[in-house]
Design an enzyme around this catalytic site. Structure first.
Site, PDB file in Angstrom:
ATOM      1  N   GLU A 212       3.234  -3.579 -12.299  1.00 30.54           N
ATOM      2  CA  GLU A 212       4.869  -3.271 -12.530  1.00 30.54           C
ATOM      3  C   GLU A 212       5.019  -4.123 -13.845  1.00 30.54           C
ATOM      4  O   GLU A 212       5.857  -3.339 -14.511  1.00 30.54           O
ATOM      5  CB  GLU A 212       5.254  -4.039 -11.298  1.00 30.54           C
ATOM      6  CG  GLU A 212       5.319  -3.416 -10.082  1.00 30.54           C
ATOM      7  CD  GLU A 212       6.180  -4.015  -8.969  1.00 30.54           C
ATOM      8  OE1 GLU A 212       6.059  -5.202  -8.738  1.00 30.54           O
ATOM      9  OE2 GLU A 212       6.329  -3.229  -8.060  1.00 30.54           O
TER      10      GLU A 212
ATOM     11  N   GLU B  63       0.913  -1.162   0.118  1.00 28.19           N
ATOM     12  CA  GLU B  63      -0.179  -0.021  -0.010  1.00 28.19           C
ATOM     13  C   GLU B  63       0.878   1.316   0.011  1.00 28.19           C
ATOM     14  O   GLU B  63       0.459   2.285  -0.726  1.00 28.19           O
ATOM     15  CB  GLU B  63      -0.877   0.139   1.290  1.00 28.19           C
ATOM     16  CG  GLU B  63      -2.084  -0.917   1.248  1.00 28.19           C
ATOM     17  CD  GLU B  63      -3.134  -0.961   2.221  1.00 28.19           C
ATOM     18  OE1 GLU B  63      -3.163   0.459   2.779  1.00 28.19           O
ATOM     19  OE2 GLU B  63      -3.997  -1.640   2.302  1.00 28.19           O
TER      20      GLU B  63
ATOM     21  N   LEU C 281      15.142  -8.731  -2.496  1.00 29.07           N
ATOM     22  CA  LEU C 281      13.915  -7.912  -2.256  1.00 29.07           C
ATOM     23  C   LEU C 281      14.410  -6.679  -2.944  1.00 29.07           C
ATOM     24  O   LEU C 281      15.217  -5.949  -3.138  1.00 29.07           O
ATOM     25  CB  LEU C 281      13.695  -7.826  -0.671  1.00 29.07           C
ATOM     26  CG  LEU C 281      13.426  -8.904   0.194  1.00 29.07           C
ATOM     27  CD1 LEU C 281      13.198  -8.466   1.455  1.00 29.07           C
ATOM     28  CD2 LEU C 281      12.219  -9.570  -0.396  1.00 29.07           C
ATOM     29  N   GLY C 282      13.223  -6.058  -3.369  1.00 28.42           N
ATOM     30  CA  GLY C 282      13.316  -4.763  -4.142  1.00 28.42           C
ATOM     31  C   GLY C 282      13.891  -4.737  -5.320  1.00 28.42           C
ATOM     32  O   GLY C 282      14.180  -3.506  -5.688  1.00 28.42           O
ATOM     33  N   GLU C 283      14.008  -5.735  -6.189  1.00 20.81           N
ATOM     34  CA  GLU C 283      14.474  -5.925  -7.394  1.00 20.81           C
ATOM     35  C   GLU C 283      13.673  -6.242  -8.403  1.00 20.81           C
ATOM     36  O   GLU C 283      14.139  -6.955  -9.497  1.00 20.81           O
ATOM     37  CB  GLU C 283      15.984  -6.680  -7.401  1.00 20.81           C
ATOM     38  CG  GLU C 283      17.037  -5.941  -6.397  1.00 20.81           C
ATOM     39  CD  GLU C 283      18.253  -6.712  -6.344  1.00 20.81           C
ATOM     40  OE1 GLU C 283      19.259  -6.135  -5.894  1.00 20.81           O
ATOM     41  OE2 GLU C 283      18.199  -7.906  -6.743  1.00 20.81           O
TER      42      GLU C 283
ATOM     43  N   ASN D 245       0.113  -7.637  -7.703  1.00 17.85           N
ATOM     44  CA  ASN D 245       0.307  -6.477  -8.532  1.00 17.85           C
ATOM     45  C   ASN D 245       0.778  -6.854 -10.021  1.00 17.85           C
ATOM     46  O   ASN D 245       1.893  -7.404 -10.398  1.00 17.85           O
ATOM     47  CB  ASN D 245       1.394  -5.566  -7.722  1.00 17.85           C
ATOM     48  CG  ASN D 245       1.475  -4.279  -8.709  1.00 17.85           C
ATOM     49  OD1 ASN D 245       0.619  -3.870  -9.588  1.00 17.85           O
ATOM     50  ND2 ASN D 245       2.500  -3.352  -8.450  1.00 17.85           N
TER      51      ASN D 245
ATOM     52  N   PRO E  11       9.991 -15.833  -5.843  1.00 21.87           N
ATOM     53  CA  PRO E  11       9.047 -16.142  -4.804  1.00 21.87           C
ATOM     54  C   PRO E  11       8.602 -14.789  -4.026  1.00 21.87           C
ATOM     55  O   PRO E  11       9.406 -13.717  -3.908  1.00 21.87           O
ATOM     56  CB  PRO E  11       9.841 -16.826  -3.992  1.00 21.87           C
ATOM     57  CG  PRO E  11      10.977 -17.509  -4.648  1.00 21.87           C
ATOM     58  CD  PRO E  11      11.151 -16.525  -5.588  1.00 21.87           C
TER      59      PRO E  11
END
Length: 466
Positions: free
Chosen positions: A380, A80, A351-353, A377, A300
């Site tokens: 993206e 969010e 994470l974040g890539e 989502n 994952p």
């Protein structure tokens, strides 16, 4: 639809009647009775995520701030707050100080990272939201003195919203959605949560479908403003890192005749075995068409599952390369990185890539859709103009899922054989693939600009709260 320049009208009293206040009071009593169990739950969660054991005072409204009458923005989770980030940045750029609250440590960490510059400049702050205890919310409001409160997505915490209204803090919701599944659940519970939506003086919706649902439950001022996730910036660093690997890895994303590439994004428990089956079917279909063996980028959803997923894929006889062991911090191959020609699956154990992984692929399958959890989502991959496929469960992405299906840029498949056949068709038909890319480009362009539409309504409303 209201005109953006409309002033803030006098809000209706909330909660209305007698039934809803009684239900809210009973609900808050239950929270007090079960509070020790909830705190124990947080403590145990802290074994894996230490932030659950920190900032306890904030959970009870003990927030200190130097911000002067900030706009209080609440986004419960990491997803969010990432979705609301373009809007928060626009509010900061317009001169509004912002105090962001979240429910989860992941959300808090994401907010601290996303707004690090504004925090360092003293224009923003991040904290945990107070629990569903009236006295805790009142303490928070006394300490913060918010100019207004803005929730995001579908927040309906009864005590939180009721206390905000009773303390005469203007209240709105942005990126608002009311999914069909939520409506069905609310009806089973006698419409309690549906009544809570009336606390919002202003509802800024993702689509007309959601707007009508908010009107149906009694919300007075409802504006269709779109989804600000469409305005999220795409990481140029991650895109550049992916593009730098297309030629060395001989991927079809970068050149004709290269290896086909598909990405399974945000896969969750219950989907791994299904997606491994899909990989085998796609391999067979591409071999029959005379194409090279595909590279599968598998990401994952949960970091706690990285090792388990790697074991499952290797157990299926596929050769796995893990991002954490073959790429450095700048996403460049390490000296001991394997030859990708012999690798079947690149496991995205970071994470974040996500944009890096998506940029490698020709087509993307989004997870949480082949189990009954509503899908993750899809914006993206659409932002990178990629064809996207999902499974039977898409209630969580009703917007933009319905619109994307109608536009033909999102494909829905009820079974793994159907998914695999569609992937093979797309990867073996240049004409079909070119049409899918063009459709994704047009769709994304059409749905951008939601942040500006939100601000066109929010700014006059906020100025009217002075």
């Amino acid at each position: 639809m209201d005109q953006p320049s409309s002033p803030r009208p006098s809000p209706r009293p909330f909660p209305p009647g007698w039934r809803l206040p009684v239900m809210i009071a009973l609900y808050e009593l239950l929270w007090h009775l079960l509070l020790p169990l909830f705190l124990l739950f947080l403590w145990r969660r802290g074994q894996r995520e230490p932030l659950y054991r920190q900032h306890w005072g904030e959970r009870f409204g003990a927030v200190s701030t130097n911000l002067r009458h900030p706009l209080w923005v609440h986004s419960a989770s990491m997803g969010e707050i990432r979705g609301a980030a373009p809007l928060v940045r626009a509010l900061l750029a317009a001169g509004y100080p912002v105090l962001v609250t979240t429910l989860t440590p992941a959300g808090r960490t994401a907010a601290s990272t996303l707004f690090a510059d504004a925090i360092a400049q003293g224009r923003a702050q991040v904290a945990f939201v107070p629990l569903e205890l009236g006295w805790a919310v009142r303490r928070f409001i006394r300490r913060v003195h918010p100019r207004a409160a803005m929730m995001t997505e579908i927040d309906t915490w009864p005590v939180l919203l009721t206390t905000i209204r009773r303390r005469h803090v203007p209240l709105c919701i942005a990126n608002a959605q009311y999914p069909k599944k939520s409506i069905e659940r609310d009806r089973r519970w006698g419409g309690f949560r549906a009544g809570i939506f009336q606390a919002y003086e202003l509802v800024l919706c993702k689509s007309e479908t959601h707007a009508q649902r908010f009107r149906d439950v009694g919300c007075e001022r409802v504006v269709v403003a779109g989804e600000t996730r469409f305005d999220l910036p795409v990481s140029p660093t991650q895109l550049a890192a992916a593009h730098a690997l297309l030629d060395p890895w001989n991927l079809a994303t970068g050149r004709p005749g290269g290896r086909p590439v598909l990405c399974f994004a945000s896969a969750i428990v219950g989907e791994d075995e299904q997606f491994i089956d899909a990989m085998a079917r796609v391999q067979a279909g591409l071999a029959e068409a005379g194409l090279p063996k595909p590279l599968v980028v598998y990401v994952p959803r949960s970091p706690q599952r990285f090792d388990t997923v790697a074991g499952l894929i290797e157990g299926a006889g596929l050769k796995v390369a893990r991002r954490s062991r073959m790429l450095d911090a700048d996403l460049r191959p390490t000296p001991d990185a394997p030859d990708m020609a012999g690798i079947d699956v690149l496991l995205g154990d970071s994470l974040g890539e996500m944009y890096f992984y998506l940029a490698l692929a020709q087509v993307v399958v989004v997870g949480a859709s082949f189990v009954p959890l509503g899908a993750h989502n899809v914006i993206e991959p659409l932002a990178l103009k990629k064809p996207v496929m999902v499974g039977h469960s898409i209630w969580g992405i009703e917007y933009p899922g319905v619109e994307a299906l109608a536009a033909g840029v999102l494909q829905q498949h009820m079974t793994i054989p159907s998914l695999a056949d569609a992937l093979v068709h797309l990867l073996t038909s240049p004409t079909a693939y070119a049409a899918a890319i063009a459709g994704a480009q047009a769709f994304y362009a059409e749905h951008g600009g939601a942040t500006a539409r939100h601000m066109a309504t929010l700014q006059p409303w906020l100025e009217a709260t002075r």
